[in-house]
Design a protein around this motif. Structure first.
Motif, mmCIF file in Angstrom:
data_model
loop_
_atom_site.group_PDB
_atom_site.id
_atom_site.type_symbol
_atom_site.label_atom_id
_atom_site.label_comp_id
_atom_site.label_asym_id
_atom_site.label_seq_id
_atom_site.Cartn_x
_atom_site.Cartn_y
_atom_site.Cartn_z
ATOM 1 N N LYS A 146 39.029 33.815 34.184
ATOM 2 C CA LYS A 146 39.762 33.499 33.157
ATOM 3 C C LYS A 146 40.156 34.295 32.054
ATOM 4 C CE LYS A 146 38.381 28.464 34.133
ATOM 5 N NZ LYS A 146 37.798 27.336 33.388
ATOM 6 N N ASP A 157 42.538 37.305 34.072
ATOM 7 C CA ASP A 157 43.755 37.092 34.694
ATOM 8 C C ASP A 157 44.866 37.171 33.501
ATOM 9 O OD1 ASP A 157 45.687 35.910 36.559
ATOM 10 O OD2 ASP A 157 45.651 34.136 35.429
ATOM 11 N N GLU A 204 37.564 26.502 40.885
ATOM 12 C CA GLU A 204 37.113 25.357 39.843
ATOM 13 C C GLU A 204 36.852 24.182 40.859
ATOM 14 O OE1 GLU A 204 39.134 26.003 35.625
ATOM 15 O OE2 GLU A 204 40.442 25.164 37.202
ATOM 16 N N ILE A 231 41.948 30.605 40.315
ATOM 17 C CA ILE A 231 41.165 29.699 39.373
ATOM 18 C C ILE A 231 41.204 28.279 39.887
ATOM 19 C CG2 ILE A 231 40.884 28.916 36.956
ATOM 20 C CD1 ILE A 231 41.959 31.822 36.230
#
Length: 310
Positions: free
Chosen positions: A140, A143, A100, A96
């Motif tokens: 998100k 996970d 990001e 992530i």
């Protein structure tokens, strides 16, 4: 076959672009803004170059050898969620933070003004961002589901229900990354051509020869990675000639000249690429193609230590 590590399209950005602040390069003399006009025409003004630098950083995150989108996709496919059992221990692949960061760099670059040189890349970013954000949203959500083993409570129902949308997000993201790669490559090659011309004009033949050889190595290595033997064979003579010119120019430098050692190392890496290709043509062993990728990456590492004179 393993891909090159963070090199496609913009790998030479710090060594070869025109004075990006992030690379610590000084300005070339000649233009009203301190840069040679031909370079500015190809690479754009300072804002455009900063934009492309941010795009390059994002791209290299997206194709990271361990945490890139394609790497995670390959690992996810191996979980075979449609046929997996809730009793299994499922390790959900994601990064992530890396994704990001890439998205943030793309948005930061997109917000900068740019001239005609950035139109194609800006359009590619506009298409890519929604797919990356869809993938990030899936990560998100899923996970913690997999990490907490919640799939054992619902018999993997949520994971299986999300599978098709996740596959779509991956495939759309990878297609968008490939289109983004093509746009970055087009920009970088035009900027590099202008840079080489300026170096030759200023008398820095060895550095110009390095750029020419590395550009040809980029094209050649891409053909090898794509398993396009005919294209690699077509490109080989020019690549061999450019490597020879680099060796000749490096040999003509003064013993204490800046970059002399680095250029020798680069030429050695490029010779090894050529040798590995000839070995591959003889025995068709894929380890030789892997060696080509490794030597190209080593050359890139050395290129980024070269002090460009303009």
């Amino acid at each position: 076959m393993k891909s090159r590590t963070a090199v496609s399209a913009m790998a030479l950005v710090c060594a070869m672009t025109m004075g990006l602040a992030a690379c610590g390069q000084g300005d070339a003399k000649g233009g009203a803004d301190g840069r040679a006009p031909s370079i500015t025409a190809a690479a754009g003004n300072e804002s455009t170059q900063q934009k492309m630098g941010l795009y390059s950083e994002a791209f290299n995150k997206l194709i990271d050898d361990h945490w890139g989108v394609s790497e995670n996709f390959e690992r996810y496919q191996k979980t075979d969620i449609p046929n997996a059992a809730a009793s299994s221990t499922i390790n959900f692949p994601e990064n992530i933070t890396t994704l990001e960061t890439a998205i943030a760099k793309l948005k930061e670059g997109k917000a900068l003004s740019g001239g005609g040189q950035s139109q194609r890349t800006d359009a590619a970013v506009d298409k890519l961002l929604p797919h990356l954000e869809a993938l990030l949203a899936q990560w998100k959500t899923l996970d913690p589901y997999y990490e907490s083993r919640a799939y054992r409570e619902d018999n993997l129902a949520q994971g299986k229900a999300a599978h098709a949308a996740l596959i779509s997000a991956y495939e759309n993201s990878i297609a968008g990354i490939n289109e983004f790669d093509g746009a970055l490559t087009e920009y970088q090659r035009a900027a590099n051509a202008a840079k080489m011309a300026a170096l030759v004009k200023a008398g820095h033949t060895a550095e110009a020869s390095m750029m020419d050889a590395m550009q040809k190595a980029d094209h050649f290595t891409t053909a090898v990675i794509d398993d396009n033997t005919a294209e690699a064979d077509r490109l080989l003579p020019e690549f061999v000639a450019a490597t020879g010119k680099l060796r000749e120019a490096q040999a003509g430098m003064a013993a204490d000249a800046a970059n002399k050692s680095e250029l020798s190392s680069i030429a050695g890496n490029l010779d090894s690429i050529i040798g590995s290709w000839r070995d591959y043509k003889q025995d068709k062993n894929d380890r030789h193609r892997e060696s080509i990728v490794s030597d190209y990456n080593r050359a890139i590492g050395t290129v980024n230590r070269v002090e460009m004179p303009i």
